[in-house]
Structures are given as C-alpha cells and as structure tokens.
Design a protein around this motif. Structure first.
Motif: not given
Length: 144
Positions: A6, A11-13, A15-16, A36, A41-44
C-alpha cells in the motif's frame, strides 16, 4: 506485506492481501478493507461494505474501527450509540476516542462518572502496553 505494498502504491496487491487476511479473521485486515471501501483507491467506494468490515473489525477488538463506527453513528444523529463506541475504544487505549468523549462531555452527552471511568481505563490500557521493547521499536520506526 499488504501495508508495504500500500505504501509503495500497490493498492491492488494490498487489497488482495487484506482480503486474504480478513478471510482468516484478522481484525486489522477487516479495518483495512473498510478504509479501501471508504477511500476507494482501487475499488469502488461502497458504504455497505465499509460498514460490514468495520463491524467485523470491531468484533475482533479493533479500537480504531470502534472509533470510526462511533463517528458514523454521530454523523447519523445517534449520539448515544456513538458515545458507547467511544467509551469502549477509549478503554482499549484509543486516544482519539478520549478526545471525542471530552467533546461529548462538554456537550453534556456523557456523565462526569462515565467520562472519568473511561479516562481511568484508557490510562490503564496505555500503561499496560508500555515495555522497553515497544519503546525501542517505536523509536526505530520514528527514524525511518
């Protein structure tokens, strides 16, 4: 690992990693997922998912999640519920909750006895977390 990703902008990593840790019951990961869904930042952005993960973090004993739930209750005009969240978070050692309780006390929403009890419990929680190892780690973290 998720926090490092982060901070690096991954951000995607992050989040996962948070999703995986939350599926294993990690309260901090649920709190991260709530953020999140709040900030997106990477999700709605999704208030329902944010609230769900805050509640899961609270069940896991996460003080900042408890404080944030109090802020949501405050925003929705449910001050009694907000104060209850902040009292619990303060008893877990959360500083901002003490500030929120102070404001609520000044507004007449918290009794003197409840405010004093929360302050005593907050101080006890703060004392319980003190150790030479923790202080050394915090000093090292400030250097970075």
């Amino acid at each position: 690992m998720g926090l490092r990703r982060y901070k690096e902008g991954g951000y995607d990593d992050a989040f996962q990693y948070a999703k995986k840790a939350a599926s294993l019951g990690d309260a901090g990961a649920h709190f991260s997922l709530a953020l999140f869904y709040l900030e997106g930042p990477c999700v709605e952005k999704d208030g329902k998912k944010e609230l769900h993960h805050l509640e899961q973090a609270v069940i896991g004993g996460h003080p900042r999640a408890r404080y944030n739930l109090g802020r949501i209750e405050e925003k929705n005009g449910r001050m009694g519920r907000a104060v209850k969240h902040w009292i619990i978070a303060a008893k877990l050692g959360h500083d901002y909750s003490v500030d929120a309780l102070k404001d609520s006390y000044e507004d007449g929403l918290v009794s003197k006895e409840d405010f004093a009890a929360a302050l005593r419990a907050h101080q006890a929680a703060a004392e319980a977390t003190k150790s030479p190892q923790r202080e050394a780690a915090e000093e090292e973290a400030r250097k970075e």
